[in-house]
Each structure stands twice: as C-alpha cells, then as structure tokens.
Design a protein around this motif. Sequence first.
Motif, PDB file in Angstrom:
ATOM      1  N   HIS A  75       0.818  -1.053   0.074  1.00  0.00           N
ATOM      2  CA  HIS A  75       0.110  -0.183   0.088  1.00  0.00           C
ATOM      3  C   HIS A  75       0.760   1.227  -0.020  1.00  0.00           C
ATOM      4  O   HIS A  75       2.188   1.097  -0.081  1.00  0.00           O
ATOM      5  CB  HIS A  75      -1.087  -0.030   1.198  1.00  0.00           C
TER       6      HIS A  75
ATOM      7  N   ASP B 101       5.613   4.738   5.461  1.00  0.00           N
ATOM      8  CA  ASP B 101       6.670   3.927   6.042  1.00  0.00           C
ATOM      9  C   ASP B 101       6.690   2.708   5.293  1.00  0.00           C
ATOM     10  O   ASP B 101       7.601   1.652   5.579  1.00  0.00           O
ATOM     11  CB  ASP B 101       5.975   3.499   7.644  1.00  0.00           C
ATOM     12  N   HIS B 102       6.008   2.550   4.143  1.00  0.00           N
ATOM     13  CA  HIS B 102       6.226   1.204   3.270  1.00  0.00           C
ATOM     14  C   HIS B 102       6.869   1.822   1.782  1.00  0.00           C
ATOM     15  O   HIS B 102       7.111   0.959   0.903  1.00  0.00           O
ATOM     16  CB  HIS B 102       4.742   0.541   2.960  1.00  0.00           C
TER      17      HIS B 102
ATOM     18  N   ASP C  16       0.554  -4.323   5.951  1.00  0.00           N
ATOM     19  CA  ASP C  16      -0.393  -3.591   7.058  1.00  0.00           C
ATOM     20  C   ASP C  16      -1.660  -4.303   7.085  1.00  0.00           C
ATOM     21  O   ASP C  16      -2.062  -4.212   6.105  1.00  0.00           O
ATOM     22  CB  ASP C  16      -0.446  -2.179   7.169  1.00  0.00           C
TER      23      ASP C  16
ATOM     24  N   HIS D 273      -4.306  -2.196  12.889  1.00  0.00           N
ATOM     25  CA  HIS D 273      -3.233  -3.227  12.626  1.00  0.00           C
ATOM     26  C   HIS D 273      -3.603  -4.212  13.573  1.00  0.00           C
ATOM     27  O   HIS D 273      -4.558  -4.358  14.390  1.00  0.00           O
ATOM     28  CB  HIS D 273      -1.858  -2.541  13.319  1.00  0.00           C
TER      29      HIS D 273
ATOM     30  N   HIS E   1       6.997  -5.225  11.852  1.00  0.00           N
ATOM     31  CA  HIS E   1       6.198  -4.166  11.890  1.00  0.00           C
ATOM     32  C   HIS E   1       5.926  -3.514  13.186  1.00  0.00           C
ATOM     33  O   HIS E   1       4.824  -3.111  13.619  1.00  0.00           O
ATOM     34  CB  HIS E   1       5.064  -4.136  11.044  1.00  0.00           C
TER      35      HIS E   1
HETATM   36 ZN   LIG Z   1       3.024   0.346   8.063  1.00  0.00          ZN
END
Ligand SMILES: [Zn+2]
Length: 253
Positions: free
Chosen positions: A58, A62-63, A166, A198, A220
């Motif tokens: 996605h 953070d990805h 996630d 999450h 994660h």
């Molecule tokens: Zn994430």
Amino acid sequence: MHVTILGSGTNLHPVRAAAGYLIETDHPFLLDFGPRTLMNLLCTKVDRHNIEHLFFTHHHADHVADFIPFFFDTVITAKMSPSSSTRNALNIFGPTGTRRMFGSIFRTFPSFTPATFPIHIRNLGETSLMIGRTKIFTKYMTHTPSLRCLGYRIEYEGRLFAYSGDAQYSANLVTLCRDADVAVLDCSFPAEKPGSNHMTSKDCGRVAKEAGVKTLILSHFYPVCEDYDVKDQCAAVFGGTIIVGKDRMRLRI
Ligand SMILES: [Zn+2]
Ligand SMILES: [Zn+2]
C-alpha cells in the motif's frame, strides 16, 4: 528462497527501519521500501541494480519512502555509465493508485525523468503472476477504510512465503497464509495495548494458527512493542515456531 528483513519497525522507531523485505528466488525483489530500508539493503550481498521488481502492499509512507533515494541513485548511476547499461527495466507493482502515485513522483522530483531504462508500473487487484519460476499471488487486506491494500504470497520450488503488509485480522489474510512455510505478519502492537488498523501479537498468533503456518515472523513493531514480550503473547495462541523479526535477519525458506 530466502527472505531478508530490511525493516521490522515503523516510521518513528528509534532502532528499526520501517517496512521492507528482500526476497531471493530465481530473481531478487523487494516487498515494500520504507524509510531506512535502503541502508539495510546496501548491507546485503544483493546488487541493487539487479533488482528489477518492486512490490508495494500500500502507499503509506512507512512502506514507500526509500524508493525515492533508491530511484534517484538508479537514474544518476545509469546516466553516468550509459554504455555499460547498469540496469534492465524497473517493474513496479502495487494496489490501485500505484500508477498515479509513482507517475506523480516521476513528474515531480528533479532528475527523475528521463530515465535511460524502461519503467513499467502496474496496478494489481487479486491476481497471480509469474516472474521466472517464482509465482506471486495477491489478496486484498483490511487495513484502513480508505486504502486498497494487498498481501503477497510467493511460491518457489515448492516453498511458500506470505506477507501481510499492514493488516487487520481477516479471512483473506488467513487464506493468504494458508500452509505457509514462513509468514511475516503485521505485529504493530502488544496484546495489552491494541491500536487501530493493525494487529496485535495475539491477532498474529490467531492468523498463524488458523492458517496452519509453520514459522511466523512478527514484524512492523511500533516502539511500544519493545516493552512487552510479544513472542510469549503470540505463543499463548500459536504453537508453531515464532520469530521476533530483526533488521537484516536473513532466513532460508
Ligand atoms: Zn505500516
Ligand atoms: Zn499502513
């Protein structure tokens, strides 16, 4: 098949990079490319110029964020040595919106165009594709209401790897992980401190148990996880092998 954890944390974790995984089959490829994962990629034996396939779960920062310095370096390196052809095509895959987002990045950042190598960007739904002898399946994950998110399942030489990106608990996630030799799951929070969008350590254990996973890698982590024994919490639910992910950890699958 090997997996190397390039990032087992989140954006603001003090000692763990955010999300990223290097998979090595008959091709090297990346699953997600979060901040500080490029540094860990440079510490592996894989030549970054040989990575031709990037898969994104996605579009949260953070990805994705380390794609930008990676690509800047790639374009500059290719321009500096045009005759030696430093790389073949770059193939970028991700959920709905991937073409739009990367198109915008290429148009906006200085020196990102023109590249001297082909770039292919593909939006994926639930599908399967082959890269050489590596088979890749995708499933929709439940994360935030406004985002299309994908989980990835990879088959190579009879071995199975699954990565949630996630995700919250869902039947799709259990299906994605069914009978996996190794599954990497989103363990953002300890069981005592659940958060939205999450999973906790116990949620991860539930998925692994229902899916019949052999080895579960928790990853994660938000910083709060460091204050709890997430492995112990997970083991209360799941009887298989549990590994607490660490940056630069490399496992044979
Ligand atoms: Zn994430
Ligand atoms: Zn996210």
